[in-house]
Design a protein around this motif. Sequence first.
Motif, PDB file in Angstrom:
ATOM      1  N   ALA A 126       0.792  -1.177   0.114  1.00  0.00           N
ATOM      2  CA  ALA A 126       0.007  -0.078  -0.140  1.00  0.00           C
ATOM      3  C   ALA A 126       0.943   1.461  -0.117  1.00  0.00           C
ATOM      4  O   ALA A 126       0.582   2.465  -0.514  1.00  0.00           O
ATOM      5  N   ARG A 127       1.957   1.465   0.677  1.00  0.00           N
ATOM      6  CA  ARG A 127       2.918   2.258   0.730  1.00  0.00           C
ATOM      7  C   ARG A 127       3.521   2.637  -0.592  1.00  0.00           C
ATOM      8  O   ARG A 127       3.456   3.669  -1.125  1.00  0.00           O
ATOM      9  N   SER A 145       0.841   4.047  -2.804  1.00  0.00           N
ATOM     10  CA  SER A 145       0.435   5.494  -2.740  1.00  0.00           C
ATOM     11  C   SER A 145       1.731   6.498  -2.971  1.00  0.00           C
ATOM     12  O   SER A 145       1.392   7.502  -3.648  1.00  0.00           O
ATOM     13  N   TRP A 175       1.317   9.271  -5.746  1.00  0.00           N
ATOM     14  CA  TRP A 175       1.372  10.617  -5.638  1.00  0.00           C
ATOM     15  C   TRP A 175       2.429  11.287  -6.441  1.00  0.00           C
ATOM     16  O   TRP A 175       2.158  12.241  -6.948  1.00  0.00           O
TER      17      TRP A 175
END
Length: 93
Positions: free
Chosen positions: A30-31, A34, A38
């Motif tokens: 998930a990191r 993201s 971004w």
Amino acid sequence: MASTAIRTPHFAPAQQPSVGQALRDLLVSARALSVALWAAAFQSQATAPVELDEASQLRAMADDAAASDPGFAQDLYALADRVERAAIAAHNI
């Protein structure tokens, strides 16, 4: 009398990750997702507004100089057009 023996294979169960390990892997994924989202969202949009603002500032300067020095004003309009076209071309590739 004949007898038939059926042998069923016994497979050892595959090692399942622990709940903690699965959550840790999920958070790492998930990191990474993201961070990628971004970067994709703000990478291409960061420079276009700045360049377009510079072009509008050049046009405002040309408007101010048009009465006193029309040749210089025309040069500023041409420069603003080049800056704007370069910004658009760079972001359409």
